[in-house]
Write an enzyme that holds these catalytic residues in place. Structure first.
Site, PDB file in Angstrom:
ATOM      1  N   ILE A 225       0.883  -1.236  -0.286  1.00 60.83           N
ATOM      2  CA  ILE A 225       0.062   0.133  -0.058  1.00 60.83           C
ATOM      3  C   ILE A 225       0.893   1.212   0.088  1.00 60.83           C
ATOM      4  O   ILE A 225       0.536   2.415  -0.557  1.00 60.83           O
ATOM      5  CB  ILE A 225      -0.931  -0.191   1.084  1.00 60.83           C
ATOM      6  CG1 ILE A 225      -1.936  -1.212   1.296  1.00 60.83           C
ATOM      7  CG2 ILE A 225      -1.708   1.154   1.538  1.00 60.83           C
ATOM      8  CD1 ILE A 225      -2.889  -1.411   2.230  1.00 60.83           C
ATOM      9  N   ASP A 244      11.676   3.670   4.500  1.00 56.26           N
ATOM     10  CA  ASP A 244      11.270   2.316   4.898  1.00 56.26           C
ATOM     11  C   ASP A 244      12.572   1.767   5.710  1.00 56.26           C
ATOM     12  O   ASP A 244      13.605   2.433   5.413  1.00 56.26           O
ATOM     13  CB  ASP A 244      11.156   1.338   3.577  1.00 56.26           C
ATOM     14  CG  ASP A 244       9.950   0.350   3.943  1.00 56.26           C
ATOM     15  OD1 ASP A 244      10.556  -0.461   4.936  1.00 56.26           O
ATOM     16  OD2 ASP A 244       8.903   0.164   3.487  1.00 56.26           O
ATOM     17  N   ASN A 294       2.168   5.214   7.163  1.00 63.29           N
ATOM     18  CA  ASN A 294       1.413   3.773   6.525  1.00 63.29           C
ATOM     19  C   ASN A 294       2.201   2.824   7.135  1.00 63.29           C
ATOM     20  O   ASN A 294       1.697   1.537   7.075  1.00 63.29           O
ATOM     21  CB  ASN A 294       1.879   4.139   5.123  1.00 63.29           C
ATOM     22  CG  ASN A 294       1.524   2.703   4.412  1.00 63.29           C
ATOM     23  OD1 ASN A 294       0.436   2.126   4.234  1.00 63.29           O
ATOM     24  ND2 ASN A 294       2.823   2.061   4.107  1.00 63.29           N
ATOM     25  N   GLY A 296       3.411  -0.510   8.682  1.00 62.34           N
ATOM     26  CA  GLY A 296       2.940  -1.292   9.688  1.00 62.34           C
ATOM     27  C   GLY A 296       3.258  -2.658   9.470  1.00 62.34           C
ATOM     28  O   GLY A 296       3.624  -3.316   8.721  1.00 62.34           O
ATOM     29  N   LEU A 302      -3.116 -15.536  19.110  1.00 66.09           N
ATOM     30  CA  LEU A 302      -4.318 -15.431  19.995  1.00 66.09           C
ATOM     31  C   LEU A 302      -3.796 -14.817  21.270  1.00 66.09           C
ATOM     32  O   LEU A 302      -2.772 -14.902  21.852  1.00 66.09           O
ATOM     33  CB  LEU A 302      -4.860 -16.670  20.576  1.00 66.09           C
ATOM     34  CG  LEU A 302      -5.911 -17.305  19.332  1.00 66.09           C
ATOM     35  CD1 LEU A 302      -6.032 -18.612  19.631  1.00 66.09           C
ATOM     36  CD2 LEU A 302      -6.931 -16.533  18.775  1.00 66.09           C
ATOM     37  N   LEU A 303      -4.655 -13.892  22.041  1.00 66.66           N
ATOM     38  CA  LEU A 303      -4.119 -13.192  23.314  1.00 66.66           C
ATOM     39  C   LEU A 303      -3.763 -14.310  24.345  1.00 66.66           C
ATOM     40  O   LEU A 303      -2.731 -13.910  24.978  1.00 66.66           O
ATOM     41  CB  LEU A 303      -5.345 -12.326  23.867  1.00 66.66           C
ATOM     42  CG  LEU A 303      -4.944 -11.440  25.095  1.00 66.66           C
ATOM     43  CD1 LEU A 303      -3.697 -10.523  24.635  1.00 66.66           C
ATOM     44  CD2 LEU A 303      -6.181 -10.784  25.480  1.00 66.66           C
ATOM     45  N   ASN A 305      -1.870 -16.418  24.036  1.00 65.41           N
ATOM     46  CA  ASN A 305      -0.517 -17.323  23.552  1.00 65.41           C
ATOM     47  C   ASN A 305       0.399 -16.008  23.266  1.00 65.41           C
ATOM     48  O   ASN A 305       1.668 -16.013  22.717  1.00 65.41           O
ATOM     49  CB  ASN A 305      -0.533 -17.993  22.362  1.00 65.41           C
ATOM     50  CG  ASN A 305      -1.456 -18.986  22.638  1.00 65.41           C
ATOM     51  OD1 ASN A 305      -1.458 -19.722  23.732  1.00 65.41           O
ATOM     52  ND2 ASN A 305      -2.230 -19.598  21.502  1.00 65.41           N
ATOM     53  N   TYR A 360      -2.035  -6.184  16.916  1.00 67.69           N
ATOM     54  CA  TYR A 360      -2.656  -5.271  15.616  1.00 67.69           C
ATOM     55  C   TYR A 360      -3.722  -4.353  16.163  1.00 67.69           C
ATOM     56  O   TYR A 360      -3.702  -3.152  15.771  1.00 67.69           O
ATOM     57  CB  TYR A 360      -2.613  -6.354  14.459  1.00 67.69           C
ATOM     58  CG  TYR A 360      -2.857  -5.596  13.373  1.00 67.69           C
ATOM     59  CD1 TYR A 360      -1.738  -5.052  12.594  1.00 67.69           C
ATOM     60  CD2 TYR A 360      -4.032  -5.415  12.712  1.00 67.69           C
ATOM     61  CE1 TYR A 360      -1.905  -4.595  11.271  1.00 67.69           C
ATOM     62  CE2 TYR A 360      -4.413  -4.958  11.579  1.00 67.69           C
ATOM     63  CZ  TYR A 360      -3.094  -4.352  10.953  1.00 67.69           C
ATOM     64  OH  TYR A 360      -3.446  -3.749   9.589  1.00 67.69           O
TER      65      TYR A 360
END
Ligand SMILES: NC(=O)c1ccc[n+]([C@@H]2O[C@H](COP(=O)([O-])OP(=O)(O)OC[C@H]3O[C@@H](n4cnc5c(N)ncnc54)[C@H](O)[C@@H]3O)[C@@H](O)[C@H]2O)c1
Lengths: 454, 435
Positions: A225, A244, A294, A296, A302-303, A305, A360
């Site tokens: 993007i 970057d 931008n 990211g 999973l929370l 883990n 995220y």
């Protein structure tokens, strides 16, 4: 980038005979393209003050304007409802819209303008507030009902906003640049900063270069993007500084050279990154008119883990770096000037949450909090800050998703397909114009009206 | 020294990570690497479409198709095709000599901007046919009929088909550069330990420089390589001590030169951007350093007493004298590490009383340097040494170092010395000063 084979197949004659639902090919902007490919219906309910200037804007672009639905297909339908205060006004709107949507051409544009419910309530009472709020649900529904790549969006205009305040937004939503922005409600207020003469900014000799003369910084611009943002802003006339990580320098140099800009290899999470960015911009340009946060990353778990490394890596790149860089630029005091714009890339997951992406999602929701908190602060300098929240965008990231998740991501939106990086880029280009000062502290979704997080 | 009208500014540089030969860049040609490096420089400084005064570069190992290498690189790059270019070649001195040429033209006002450096590939080295085969092929080419050609071809013997691979050896002595360096190391009594220490420091310093982001605006990744692949951040004197000697083996136990304290064959390219102060200001580009002066020396290593790589020992005193400086007047010393022993022998020669009197014609030796100022961000032992690329790497590195430091003792401008030894008994040295 993964290709949408289903969309291509669905457009074959065989698919048509089999009754496979067609995935529309969206009309997208190309240099030299007219604002609209066909005539527009521009009208108002009551004494709206925007219909006339918008009709003039469309005519100036070389397109024919009608004030009633006839036999012709319509490329756009614009209804100014800013003066709507009663349910009778809503009924009048219905009377216009019902025949109008039937005449809307493929990739057509339906744009409503309405009042702010709170302002309407204060001025004209509860029924006015109800009427104003009804438009919100109405436009979201129209967006879901429209077919063939047509979109519907609503501009909620503050009572004291001058007519010219909506120009850049009207242009964006009518044009092919907003291909994947659907079912959105955008608030337009009194433009921040010193008053601007739109004619002088959007020079009539170069309507194709709305960012001419502006210096833009894009982080994470080596690919995906970010690279599309760089290409799009350069196409619209901006001078680019692309940033970057050093490891991505090979691609970054290519982006810099094809956009005629400069490459700055910088890890935005480095302790001295804000200082180095400020020094670079001061030396090379002395200003920055558009800052696009931008860059990211994702580190999904999973929370249950989630380890601190994953958590911190994502929060540092996606949120802390944005906070620190913005703070440094504001502290510098000279680079961000009256008319400068900041746009942050959030995500629809930041709005709706997403399983396996606690870090995220926290970072992307945090961006929205940052944008809202900073908006009134930066407005004092004539600067705006907004966020875009992309939905499912076809990139290397999404190409790596499991097929099932990817197909689901693509189809659960009103346009039945994923967006392209350029769709996010076009939205940033609109918010990045000096003329877009009326939009501040806002989150614009670029998601084809995705059901996720809506 | 006569005053020059102005001093050339060093604005910055770009190189690709250096790769060990036959590795990551095995399929890249000199032209590929030079063009990419030029494009990286264009991207860093926003020079797309710009006409520069000139681009000067070269390669030590060149194919015949590379006859106009630098000009071809310009034509393949994003620079304006109206940018002139030419090749130079002075063995490992190529890159620095190119910078001297560009700096001098800028100083004279003949050009306002220029790019200097070089490229080399040891992987895609030009392989020539041997002399016997060449004669047959020339004859075949001249033959009139197919029969005549077949007859000539039939005469070919297997021995004639062995290719002639370029060797890293001196045509006049038949000795490799390493063997020459081993002789000098022995002469100066350079110990194995001292060499390994220098090599370990080079790796440590370069690794630290990468870590602190010093190379962020000096290097652009290429073909997926993001750092020099010869770099061993965990290198240590202990690990280096385990390696067996590769040069001077006839010395038996006294052999000191190993693969760890000698530079490996490497592929890569490096360029530096120079300009007048005015040109830099017009383009809103930073002036990191000024090019003060330079000197080239040569020694008779064939018949004389001097070692192949010792010419800088002579060049530096001449340069210092012309500029009214002592060897201690520098904040940084960039002494190219062809071999650790070369650097150490050079330093010993400058400290030696006899040598100063007899060979340099000086009353006193130049004296020791503060070793903490030597190759502070690493040098060729760690980064590798694509012959013609080393000068461009060092010019950009040193310019950044003096810029970062700003001022040295007593508030004078920070100053750095470059010393590069080259095949053929030559040495190129130069002084940069913070802007
Ligand atoms: N692809 C999608 O569907 C989607 C959806 C919603 C939001 N987004 C957001 O859009 C943005 C771009 O995403 P993309 O899909 O192009 O991802 P991408 O991974 O292709 O590109 C991200 C770029 O950011 C760079 N980057 C990462 N860490 C950095 C750092 N510390 N300093 C400087 N640069 C750094 C990367 O090197 C890379 O070039 C991200 O913020 C992402 O969260 C993407």
């Amino acid at each position: 980038m993964s290709t949408d084979r289903f969309r291509d197949l669905s457009n074959t004659a065989l698919a048509g005979r089999l009754g496979v639902p067609r995935v529309p090919l969206l009309r997208r902007y190309e240099p030299g393209q007219a604002l609209l490919p066909g005539p527009a219906l521009v009208t108002s309910v009551g004494a709206g003050r925007f219909a006339k200037p918008i009709a003039a804007l469309v005519e100036e672009s070389g397109q024919h304007v009608v004030d009633e639905v006839g036999d012709q297909k319509l490329a756009a339908v614009v209804v100014d409802l800013t003066a709507a205060v009663a349910l009778d006004d809503l009924a009048a709107a219905r009377a216009i819209l019902t025949p109008a949507v039937r005449k809307l051409a493929p990739s057509g544009r339906l744009l409503l303008l309405g009042p702010e419910p709170a302002e309407a309530s204060a001025r004209s009472g509860v029924e006015a507030a109800a009427t104003a709020q009804a438009l919100d649900g109405l436009v979201r529904t129209i967006a879901k009902e429209l077919r063939a790549g047509a979109t519907a969006n609503l501009l909620v205009v503050a009572a004291d906003a001058p007519p010219a305040a909506v120009d850049s937004s009207v242009r964006f939503f009518l044009s092919a640049r907003s291909a994947y922005v659907d079912g959105q409600v955008v608030r337009v207020g009194v433009p921040v900063g010193s008053p601007r003469d739109p004619a002088a900014m959007d020079s009539p000799t170069a309507p194709e270069k709305p960012l001419a003369g502006r210096v833009a910084v894009v982080t994470g611009a080596a690919r995906g993007i970010g690279a599309a943002i760089a290409d799009t802003l350069a196409r619209d006339g901006a001078t680019l500084v692309v940033v970057d990580v050093p490891a991505a320098g090979e691609n970054l140099a290519k982006v810099a050279n094809r956009t005629g800009g400069t490459a700055l290899q910088l890890d935005i999470t480095a302790v001295d990154a804000p200082e180095r960015l400020v020094a670079h911009l001061t030396q090379r340009h002395g200003r920055v008119d558009l800052l696009v946060h931008n860059a990211g990353i994702t580190r999904d778990k999973l929370l249950a883990n989630m380890d601190p490394d994953r958590w911190n890596a994502v929060l540092n790149v996606n949120l802390r770096a944005q906070l620190r860089i913005t703070e440094a630029l504001l502290a510098d005091g000279t680079l961000l000037q009256d008319g400068s714009r900041i746009v942050c890339v959030s995500s629809q997951s930041g709005i709706g949450g997403n399983r396996g992406q606690a870090n995220y999602v926290a970072s992307k929701a945090g961006i929205i909090g940052m944008v809202r908190a900073l908006a009134p602060v930066v407005a004092e300098r004539g600067v705006t800050i907004n966020a875009v929240a992309p939905g499912f965008i076809e990139t290397e990231m999404t190409a790596r998703m499991p097929v099932g998740t990817r197909e689901a991501g693509r189809r659960v939106n009103s346009l039945r397909q994923g967006g392209l990086p350029v769709d996010v880029a076009e939205t940033i280009g609109w918010l990045g114009q000096a003329e877009s000062g009326g939009v501040n502290g806002h989150v614009v979704r670029v998601c084809g009206q995705s059901m996720l997080g809506a | 020294m006569q005053s020059t009208p102005r001093r050339a500014a060093v604005i910055g540089g770009n190189r690709i990570p250096f790769a060990r030969a036959n590795g990551r860049y095995a399929r890249a040609s000199n032209l590929d690497m030079l063009t990419t490096t030029l494009d990286g420089l264009v991207a860093r400084f926003g020079l797309a479409g710009e006409r520069l005064g000139e681009v000067v570069a070269g390669a030590v190992l060149k194919h015949s198709r590379d006859f106009n290498l630098t000009r071809e690189a310009v034509l393949g790059s994003r620079l304006a095709p109206s940018t002139p270019a030419y090749d130079v070649q002075q063995a490992c001195g190529t890159g620095l000599e190119a910078a001297i040429l560009v700096a001098n033209k800028i100083a004279l006002g003949q050009i306002e901007s220029g790019v200097a450096g070089g490229v080399d590939t040891a992987s895609d080295a030009p392989i020539a046919v041997n002399e016997d085969l060449r004669k047959v092929l020339v004859a075949i080419n001249g033959a009139k009929t197919v029969q005549q050609r077949l007859k000539l071809l039939a005469k070919l013997r297997p021995g004639q088909i062995v290719p002639d691979i370029p060797r890293n050896s001196e045509p006049r002595t038949g000795l490799s550069m390493g063997e020459h360096a081993a002789i000098t190391a022995k002469e100066w009594g350079v110990s194995r330990e001292a060499q390994d220490e220098l090599a370990a420091a080079s790796h440590r310093n370069l690794a630290a420089a990468y870590e602190r982001g010093f190379l962020d605006d000096l290097v652009t990744p290429y073909l997926g390589l993001t750092r020099d692949d010869n770099l061993r951040p965990d290198s240590s004197v202990e690990k280096l001590a385990k390696l067996g000697p590769v040069f001077g083996k006839q010395l038996g136990d006294e052999a000191t030169m190993t693969a760890g304290n000698s530079t490996p064959l490497t592929d890569g390219a490096a360029l530096a951007l120079l300009g007048s102060d005015e040109w830099a200001a017009e383009h809103k580009l930073p002036v990191l350093a000024h090019f003060v002066d330079a000197e080239t020396a040569a020694v008779d290593y064939v018949h004389g007493r001097d070692g192949l790589l010792t010419a800088p020992v002579y060049a530096v005193p001449r340069l210092l004298e012309r500029n009214g400086l002592t060897l201690q007047d520098f904040d940084f010393y960039e002494i190219h590490e062809a071999f650790a022993s070369t650097v150490l022998a050079t330093l010993k020669a400058w400290e030696d009383v006899e040598f100063a009197k007899d060979r340099l014609g000086l009353d006193a030796p130049l004296g020791p340097i503060d070793r903490s100022r030597l190759n502070v961000t690493g040098s060729s032992l760690a980064a590798g040494h694509p012959f013609a690329a080393t000068g461009g790497r060092i010019v950009a590195t040193l310019a950044k170092l003096v810029h970062e430091k700003g001022t040295g003792e007593g508030g004078r401008k920070a100053r750095g010395l470059i010393s590069i030894c080259a095949a053929g008994g030559q040495g190129v040295v130069a002084i940069l000063e913070a802007a």
